[in-house]
Write a protein that holds these residues in place. Structure first.
Motif, PDB file in Angstrom:
ATOM      1  N   ASP A   4      34.961  31.889  51.065  1.00  0.00           N
ATOM      2  CA  ASP A   4      36.392  32.045  50.828  1.00  0.00           C
ATOM      3  C   ASP A   4      37.021  30.752  50.325  1.00  0.00           C
ATOM      4  OD1 ASP A   4      36.308  34.673  51.524  1.00  0.00           O
ATOM      5  OD2 ASP A   4      37.228  34.432  53.489  1.00  0.00           O
ATOM      6  N   LEU A   7      36.316  30.276  46.697  1.00  0.00           N
ATOM      7  CA  LEU A   7      37.171  31.139  45.882  1.00  0.00           C
ATOM      8  C   LEU A   7      38.557  30.520  45.725  1.00  0.00           C
ATOM      9  CD1 LEU A   7      37.142  33.921  44.438  1.00  0.00           C
ATOM     10  CD2 LEU A   7      38.173  34.875  46.499  1.00  0.00           C
ATOM     11  N   ASP A   8      39.077  29.942  46.798  1.00  0.00           N
ATOM     12  CA  ASP A   8      40.392  29.291  46.741  1.00  0.00           C
ATOM     13  C   ASP A   8      40.375  28.116  45.753  1.00  0.00           C
ATOM     14  OD1 ASP A   8      41.349  31.063  48.615  1.00  0.00           O
ATOM     15  OD2 ASP A   8      41.044  29.713  50.322  1.00  0.00           O
ATOM     16  N   VAL A  11      40.292  29.552  42.139  1.00  0.00           N
ATOM     17  CA  VAL A  11      41.610  30.073  41.757  1.00  0.00           C
ATOM     18  C   VAL A  11      42.557  28.925  41.420  1.00  0.00           C
ATOM     19  CG1 VAL A  11      43.660  31.245  42.666  1.00  0.00           C
ATOM     20  CG2 VAL A  11      41.392  32.257  42.993  1.00  0.00           C
ATOM     21  N   LYS A  27      41.286  39.614  47.326  1.00  0.00           N
ATOM     22  CA  LYS A  27      40.203  38.641  47.461  1.00  0.00           C
ATOM     23  C   LYS A  27      38.817  39.279  47.428  1.00  0.00           C
ATOM     24  CE  LYS A  27      41.837  34.334  49.416  1.00  0.00           C
ATOM     25  NZ  LYS A  27      41.626  33.326  50.458  1.00  0.00           N
ATOM     26  N   LYS A  31      36.099  38.237  44.699  1.00  0.00           N
ATOM     27  CA  LYS A  31      34.853  37.596  45.139  1.00  0.00           C
ATOM     28  C   LYS A  31      33.644  38.351  44.581  1.00  0.00           C
ATOM     29  CE  LYS A  31      34.562  36.065  49.424  1.00  0.00           C
ATOM     30  NZ  LYS A  31      34.291  36.015  50.883  1.00  0.00           N
ATOM     31  N   ASP A 218      47.189  42.255  45.449  1.00  0.00           N
ATOM     32  CA  ASP A 218      47.645  42.498  46.814  1.00  0.00           C
ATOM     33  C   ASP A 218      49.077  43.044  46.786  1.00  0.00           C
ATOM     34  OD1 ASP A 218      49.414  40.352  46.492  1.00  0.00           O
ATOM     35  OD2 ASP A 218      48.257  38.973  47.731  1.00  0.00           O
TER      36      ASP A 218
END
Length: 270
Positions: A4, A7-8, A11, A27, A31, A218
């Motif tokens: 995670d 991924l942050d 981004v 997410k 991912k 989202d």
């Protein structure tokens, strides 16, 4: 499998260095697409992916193309297009000019589908179709109007199921393995990159189509994009979403009424 926190970082880099904002994408879905990208490109580590993005703008374009979903076809969900043909286009005949926005249009198959229906309704001459997508690579195809000939059988079946009465092959010229659609269609299209996350409204439309894009966002981003569409749609205009998308729990729901129970078409009443 990336973490995670990886991924942050990804981004953040895509936004800070190139302006692509994936911050409010779902997410889990994002991912999966990053992991798929690393397999396809045979990248040994997340660090290698990050290095290539930071150092190579052309590779970043490839990454964006893989992360944005580009699945589409002509007259996809034929019954939806038949509803547009039978219940929406006749009412637009009274308008002096018609503006339609295909948001997140990918390679443009749906834009050409709409252009064909407008021509058959004798409305194309007074219409403009705005075709936008985050990904600059895929929308270049709209300007060419060229699609794989191998897809035409399926597209022809979709066209007939959507109420088409002509021979679908009348609309394109076949050459080798490609079908080139007639230039009169693309002459009525305005093609541009547009970021639904960060860009503003740019016109007022009678119809906005954004199908199977919101499912990757989202809830916060969905509401933001739907507000953008609301600001861009004239009163009594139509908003058309994908088969798994809905206005029901959105901030703009009270201003809209669903046109057909089975189809994801809403009309702006306020």
């Amino acid at each position: 499998m990336i973490k995670d926190e990886d991924l942050d970082i990804l981004v953040a880099v895509l936004f800070e260095k190139y302006g692509y904002d994936f911050g409010n994408y779902a997410k889990a879905s994002l991912k999966r697409r990053v992991n798929r990208l690393m397999v396809i490109d045979r990248l040994p580590s997340f660090a290698e992916l990050l290095y290539r993005i930071k150092s190579d703008a052309s590779y970043t374009n490839h990454v964006v193309q893989e992360l944005t979903v580009n699945v589409t076809e002509m007259f996809r969900d034929p019954q939806l297009f038949k509803t547009i043909r039978d219940e929406i286009l006749p009412g637009l005949a009274t308008h002096p000019f018609i503006r339609i926005w295909h948001a997140g249009c990918s390679t443009g198959e749906e834009v050409y589908s709409m252009a064909i229906m407008l021509e058959e309704a004798n409305l194309l001459h007074k219409s403009l179709l705005y075709a936008t997508d985050l990904n600059p690579t895929v929308i270049e195809n709209i300007k060419r109007g060229i699609f794989p000939l191998s897809q035409m059988k399926q597209y022809s079946e979709n066209y007939i199921a959507a109420g088409g009465k002509k021979d679908f092959s009348d609309y394109y010229t076949a050459k080798y393995e490609w079908a080139k659609f007639h230039d009169r269609f693309k002459e009525k299209m305005v093609v541009a990159t547009h970021n639904l996350v960060s860009d503003r409204s740019f016109n007022e439309f009678q119809i906005i189509l954004c199908r199977n894009v919101l499912i990757y966002f989202d809830k916060i981003l969905q509401d933001k994009v739907l507000t953008l569409f609301d600001n861009s749609l004239e009163k009594l205009g139509f908003l058309i979403l994908g088969s798994k998308e809905n206005l029901r729990f959105s901030s703009i729901a009270s201003q809209y009424t669903q046109l057909a129970h089975k189809e994801k078409i809403w009309r702006k009443m306020k």
